[in-house]
Design a protein around this motif. Structure first.
Motif, PDB file in Angstrom:
ATOM      1  N   LEU A  26      28.605  37.721  40.313  1.00  0.00           N
ATOM      2  CA  LEU A  26      29.011  38.336  39.051  1.00  0.00           C
ATOM      3  C   LEU A  26      29.068  39.854  39.186  1.00  0.00           C
ATOM      4  O   LEU A  26      28.135  40.479  39.678  1.00  0.00           O
ATOM      5  CB  LEU A  26      28.020  37.984  37.945  1.00  0.00           C
ATOM      6  N   ASN A  27      30.171  40.451  38.731  1.00  0.00           N
ATOM      7  CA  ASN A  27      30.283  41.908  38.724  1.00  0.00           C
ATOM      8  C   ASN A  27      31.365  42.321  37.745  1.00  0.00           C
ATOM      9  O   ASN A  27      32.094  41.479  37.211  1.00  0.00           O
ATOM     10  CB  ASN A  27      30.589  42.442  40.126  1.00  0.00           C
ATOM     11  N   MET A  28      31.491  43.617  37.549  1.00  0.00           N
ATOM     12  CA  MET A  28      32.485  44.143  36.623  1.00  0.00           C
ATOM     13  C   MET A  28      33.899  44.007  37.179  1.00  0.00           C
ATOM     14  O   MET A  28      34.847  43.722  36.466  1.00  0.00           O
ATOM     15  CB  MET A  28      32.185  45.626  36.347  1.00  0.00           C
ATOM     16  N   GLY A  29      34.046  44.234  38.488  1.00  0.00           N
ATOM     17  CA  GLY A  29      35.360  44.216  39.113  1.00  0.00           C
ATOM     18  C   GLY A  29      36.071  45.549  38.978  1.00  0.00           C
ATOM     19  O   GLY A  29      35.566  46.488  38.353  1.00  0.00           O
ATOM     20  N   GLY A  30      37.241  45.630  39.584  1.00  0.00           N
ATOM     21  CA  GLY A  30      38.041  46.846  39.529  1.00  0.00           C
ATOM     22  C   GLY A  30      39.475  46.529  39.891  1.00  0.00           C
ATOM     23  O   GLY A  30      39.730  45.631  40.697  1.00  0.00           O
ATOM     24  N   PRO A  31      40.450  47.226  39.299  1.00  0.00           N
ATOM     25  CA  PRO A  31      41.858  46.934  39.557  1.00  0.00           C
ATOM     26  C   PRO A  31      42.247  47.213  41.004  1.00  0.00           C
ATOM     27  O   PRO A  31      41.966  48.274  41.533  1.00  0.00           O
ATOM     28  CB  PRO A  31      42.593  47.869  38.592  1.00  0.00           C
ATOM     29  N   GLU A  32      42.895  46.249  41.620  1.00  0.00           N
ATOM     30  CA  GLU A  32      43.386  46.427  42.986  1.00  0.00           C
ATOM     31  C   GLU A  32      44.717  47.176  43.008  1.00  0.00           C
ATOM     32  O   GLU A  32      45.084  47.751  44.028  1.00  0.00           O
ATOM     33  CB  GLU A  32      43.561  45.074  43.673  1.00  0.00           C
ATOM     34  N   LYS A  33      45.441  47.132  41.877  1.00  0.00           N
ATOM     35  CA  LYS A  33      46.747  47.779  41.790  1.00  0.00           C
ATOM     36  C   LYS A  33      46.796  48.659  40.544  1.00  0.00           C
ATOM     37  O   LYS A  33      46.108  48.404  39.558  1.00  0.00           O
ATOM     38  CB  LYS A  33      47.859  46.728  41.731  1.00  0.00           C
ATOM     39  N   LEU A  34      47.643  49.681  40.589  1.00  0.00           N
ATOM     40  CA  LEU A  34      47.721  50.633  39.486  1.00  0.00           C
ATOM     41  C   LEU A  34      48.182  49.976  38.194  1.00  0.00           C
ATOM     42  O   LEU A  34      47.751  50.365  37.107  1.00  0.00           O
ATOM     43  CB  LEU A  34      48.658  51.792  39.850  1.00  0.00           C
ATOM     44  N   ASP A  35      49.048  48.951  38.287  1.00  0.00           N
ATOM     45  CA  ASP A  35      49.543  48.329  37.060  1.00  0.00           C
ATOM     46  C   ASP A  35      48.507  47.420  36.394  1.00  0.00           C
ATOM     47  O   ASP A  35      48.748  46.872  35.316  1.00  0.00           O
ATOM     48  CB  ASP A  35      50.846  47.570  37.319  1.00  0.00           C
ATOM     49  N   GLN A  36      47.335  47.264  37.015  1.00  0.00           N
ATOM     50  CA  GLN A  36      46.251  46.501  36.390  1.00  0.00           C
ATOM     51  C   GLN A  36      45.307  47.387  35.579  1.00  0.00           C
ATOM     52  O   GLN A  36      44.467  46.877  34.842  1.00  0.00           O
ATOM     53  CB  GLN A  36      45.429  45.775  37.463  1.00  0.00           C
ATOM     54  N   VAL A  37      45.438  48.701  35.726  1.00  0.00           N
ATOM     55  CA  VAL A  37      44.465  49.631  35.133  1.00  0.00           C
ATOM     56  C   VAL A  37      44.452  49.532  33.618  1.00  0.00           C
ATOM     57  O   VAL A  37      43.386  49.519  32.989  1.00  0.00           O
ATOM     58  CB  VAL A  37      44.746  51.077  35.587  1.00  0.00           C
ATOM     59  N   GLY A  38      45.625  49.467  32.987  1.00  0.00           N
ATOM     60  CA  GLY A  38      45.683  49.435  31.528  1.00  0.00           C
ATOM     61  C   GLY A  38      44.954  48.233  30.949  1.00  0.00           C
ATOM     62  O   GLY A  38      44.156  48.364  30.006  1.00  0.00           O
ATOM     63  N   ASP A  39      45.213  47.057  31.499  1.00  0.00           N
ATOM     64  CA  ASP A  39      44.558  45.844  31.003  1.00  0.00           C
ATOM     65  C   ASP A  39      43.057  45.875  31.291  1.00  0.00           C
ATOM     66  O   ASP A  39      42.249  45.416  30.472  1.00  0.00           O
ATOM     67  CB  ASP A  39      45.194  44.617  31.655  1.00  0.00           C
ATOM     68  N   TYR A  40      42.696  46.417  32.443  1.00  0.00           N
ATOM     69  CA  TYR A  40      41.282  46.569  32.820  1.00  0.00           C
ATOM     70  C   TYR A  40      40.548  47.427  31.781  1.00  0.00           C
ATOM     71  O   TYR A  40      39.485  47.040  31.280  1.00  0.00           O
ATOM     72  CB  TYR A  40      41.225  47.205  34.202  1.00  0.00           C
TER      73      TYR A  40
END
Length: 376
Positions: A26-40
């Motif tokens: 379990l962890n928070m995670g992080g966007p692998e791609k720039l287009d995921q940042v907004g939803d993250y």
């Protein structure tokens, strides 16, 4: 380098059998791609377990997320275009399971599953895979060594919501919620610190201070009784004990967001004032992070150890690596799981106890649920 290491681990895996024990990282995670940042950011700002905005969170949260997206996208671009946290978590999970297969074969085969809170793979992804694999034992393993209601708590509440209203699967189910004082975790950090100290001259060491930096919390969260600050402090004391308390040290806090009061002193402000006090050298330790991500690669490395250090005239500053795939860290993870499986405690009494001033209805319901379903 991470991709190559992960590929080698996959190739070396000898278990193609149906997994018996599933370990959910379990962890928070992080966007692998720039287009995921907004939803993250949207998911973070609308998660009331993580952040409680004073008014209209359903409206204000998305607005803040949208407003911050371009700035945060630039930060991820500065570190290579995305977060490496998924690669590190997969690698750690693979190495953990390989170690357990050697040291505790009676519960093998083991398989790691990743459940991130704000980016894929989500809780739904992990548990859909677990149910398809028809495992016998599921261990929820928080990858935050120090427990906070805002981080670990949010992940555990999300798992409760996933199963809410469903028939619970026929598997054993247990929780590892915190491990701030595990001796091998302290030894790992101490070893990483020693490696950085070796890069500093004896002259600079005379005015050196070790700064243990952890993600801060709003003071209202601390005042509700969140155990995170005390658990981070406990880790720091154990690490310094491994170092024989040979250098001055200070626990500091980073990543404050918004105008409300947060737990301090803040890492950047501490560096500024210590320079004024005559400190010439710093070793910065990301004591609450187990793998590299935006808070280490950008906030610590770029904003503090590069830009701020140049601005205030720091002579020497070294940032200690996160544990990543350090052998002592992998052994710590394995020992935590082994001890857990050998115990009779499927979920700790501390985890089942709410903070004294808890106001989160999710915690009331989820803790009752965990008390009912957890078993070894």
């Amino acid at each position: 380098m991470i991709k190559k290491a992960f590929y080698n681990v996959r190739c070396l895996s000898t278990s193609n059998l149906k997994p018996k024990t599933g370990i959910v990282m379990l962890n928070m995670g992080g966007p692998e791609k720039l287009d995921q940042v907004g939803d993250y950011l949207f998911k973070i700002m609308t998660d009331r377990d993580m952040i409680q905005l004073p008014i209209a969170q359903d409206i204000l949260g998305p607005w803040i997320a949208k407003r911050r997206t371009p700035k945060v996208q630039k930060m991820y671009k500065d570190i290579g275009g995305g977060s490496p946290i998924l690669k590190w978590t997969k690698l750690q999970g693979e190495l953990l399971c390989k170690t357990l297969e050697k040291e505790m074969p009676q519960n093998a085969p083991y398989k790691p599953y990743v459940a991130f809170r704000y980016v894929t793979p989500f809780t739904d992804d992990a548990f859909s895979e677990l149910e398809r694999d028809n495992v016998e034992q599921v261990i929820l393993f928080s990858q935050y060594p120090q427990y906070s209601c805002a981080t670990s708590g949010s992940s555990f509440n999300d798992i409760y919501r996933y199963f809410k209203g469903k028939k619970f699967p026929d598997f054993k189910f247990s929780v590892i919620d915190r491990w701030a004082t595990h001796p091998l975790l302290a030894k790992c950090f101490a070893d990483l610190i020693r490696k950085e100290l070796q890069q500093i001259s004896d002259d600079d060491k005379k005015d050196l201070i070790i700064l243990f930096s952890a993600h801060s919390l709003p003071l209202k969260t601390v005042n509700r009784g969140d155990s995170y600050p005390s658990e981070v402090g406990a880790t720091v004391q154990l690490v310094m004990s491994e170092l024989n308390f040979s250098y001055p040290y200070q626990l500091v806090w980073q990543s404050k967001v918004g105008p409300l009061p947060w737990l301090g002193p803040m890492t950047d402000e501490a560096i500024k004032t210590y320079v004024k006090q005559g400190k010439k050298a710093f070793v910065v330790v990301p004591i609450a992070f187990v793998n590299e991500h935006i808070e280490t690669l950008h906030e610590l490395d770029i904003e503090y150890c590069k830009e701020l250090a140049n601005e205030v005239g720091v002579k020497t500053i070294r940032r200690v690596a996160t544990p990543n795939d350090h052998p002592l860290f992998i052994q710590a993870l394995a020992d935590i799981v082994k001890t857990h499986l050998q115990s009779s405690i499927a979920v700790s009494p501390k985890f089942l106890t709410r903070c004294p001033h808890c106001v989160n209805i999710n915690c009331i319901k989820s803790k009752k649920w965990y008390a009912e379903v957890c078993r070894l």
